[in-house]
Design a protein around this motif. Structure first.
Motif, PDB file in Angstrom:
ATOM      1  N   TYR A  95      12.416 -16.579  21.518  1.00  0.00           N
ATOM      2  CA  TYR A  95      11.047 -16.348  21.086  1.00  0.00           C
ATOM      3  C   TYR A  95      10.213 -17.610  21.299  1.00  0.00           C
ATOM      4  N   TYR A  96       9.033 -17.419  21.859  1.00  0.00           N
ATOM      5  CA  TYR A  96       8.124 -18.510  22.179  1.00  0.00           C
ATOM      6  C   TYR A  96       6.770 -18.279  21.524  1.00  0.00           C
ATOM      7  N   CYS A  97       6.141 -19.344  21.084  1.00  0.00           N
ATOM      8  CA  CYS A  97       4.748 -19.236  20.678  1.00  0.00           C
ATOM      9  C   CYS A  97       3.882 -19.847  21.778  1.00  0.00           C
ATOM     10  N   PHE A 135      -2.410 -19.469  27.614  1.00  0.00           N
ATOM     11  CA  PHE A 135      -2.913 -20.535  28.474  1.00  0.00           C
ATOM     12  C   PHE A 135      -1.841 -21.075  29.418  1.00  0.00           C
ATOM     13  N   GLY A 136      -0.575 -20.856  29.085  1.00  0.00           N
ATOM     14  CA  GLY A 136       0.490 -21.306  29.976  1.00  0.00           C
ATOM     15  C   GLY A 136       1.409 -22.352  29.396  1.00  0.00           C
ATOM     16  N   SER A 137       1.166 -22.774  28.145  1.00  0.00           N
ATOM     17  CA  SER A 137       2.057 -23.732  27.485  1.00  0.00           C
ATOM     18  C   SER A 137       3.035 -22.950  26.617  1.00  0.00           C
ATOM     19  N   TRP A 138       4.344 -23.282  26.736  1.00  0.00           N
ATOM     20  CA  TRP A 138       5.341 -22.430  26.068  1.00  0.00           C
ATOM     21  C   TRP A 138       6.258 -23.161  25.094  1.00  0.00           C
ATOM     22  N   GLY A 139       6.605 -24.356  25.280  1.00  0.00           N
ATOM     23  CA  GLY A 139       7.599 -24.999  24.435  1.00  0.00           C
ATOM     24  C   GLY A 139       8.998 -24.501  24.758  1.00  0.00           C
ATOM     25  N   GLN A 140       9.968 -24.895  23.921  1.00  0.00           N
ATOM     26  CA  GLN A 140      11.364 -24.599  24.238  1.00  0.00           C
ATOM     27  C   GLN A 140      11.840 -23.269  23.670  1.00  0.00           C
ATOM     28  N   GLY A 141      11.096 -22.687  22.755  1.00  0.00           N
ATOM     29  CA  GLY A 141      11.490 -21.409  22.171  1.00  0.00           C
ATOM     30  C   GLY A 141      12.590 -21.558  21.131  1.00  0.00           C
ATOM     31  N   THR A 142      12.866 -20.448  20.447  1.00  0.00           N
ATOM     32  CA  THR A 142      13.958 -20.417  19.470  1.00  0.00           C
ATOM     33  C   THR A 142      14.717 -19.117  19.669  1.00  0.00           C
TER      34      THR A 142
END
Length: 121
Positions: free
Chosen positions: A93-95, A108-115
């Motif tokens: 899951y990503y925010c 916008f295209g920024s995702w982070g590493q997710g959980t």
């Protein structure tokens, strides 16, 4: 922008989890926010979105009535409360920050590493 998602884990079918995503590097209260997920071998899909004030929320049909998105602008954090979890909810899951208009959310295209959320008996 930095997106730190947390709260994932292993849960039995029917169980609950609450995901959090802390945001830094952007003026959080200026952005609409969304949650997406990606299951193994599948495309990333939309889960839920919330307007910058928190006054409007949208949820995918697959999670409607089970998941609830919320946000705390003072803490610069967006949440996803997940109840009645099913095996098919298993995914990373990503925010993401984005633009919410007429029920459609465009990240916008920024995702982070997710959980990672794993629903299994």
């Amino acid at each position: 922008v930095q997106l730190q998602a947390s709260g994932g884990g292993l849960v039995h079918p029917g169980g609950s989890l609450r995901l959090s995503c802390a945001v830094s590097g952007r003026p959080f209260s200026s952005d609409d926010m969304g949650w997406f997920r990606q299951a193994p071998g599948k495309e990333r899909e939309f889960v839920a979105a919330i307007s910058r004030t928190g006054g409007s929320t949208y949820h995918a049909d697959s999670v409607k009535g089970r998941f609830t998105i919320s946000r705390d602008n003072a803490k610069k954090t967006v949440y996803l409360q997940m109840n009645s979890l099913k095996a098919e909810d298993t995914a990373v899951y990503y925010c993401a920050p984005g633009l919410l208009r007429l029920g459609n959310f465009s990240p916008f295209g920024s995702w982070g590493q997710g959980t990672l959320v794993t629903v299994s008996s």
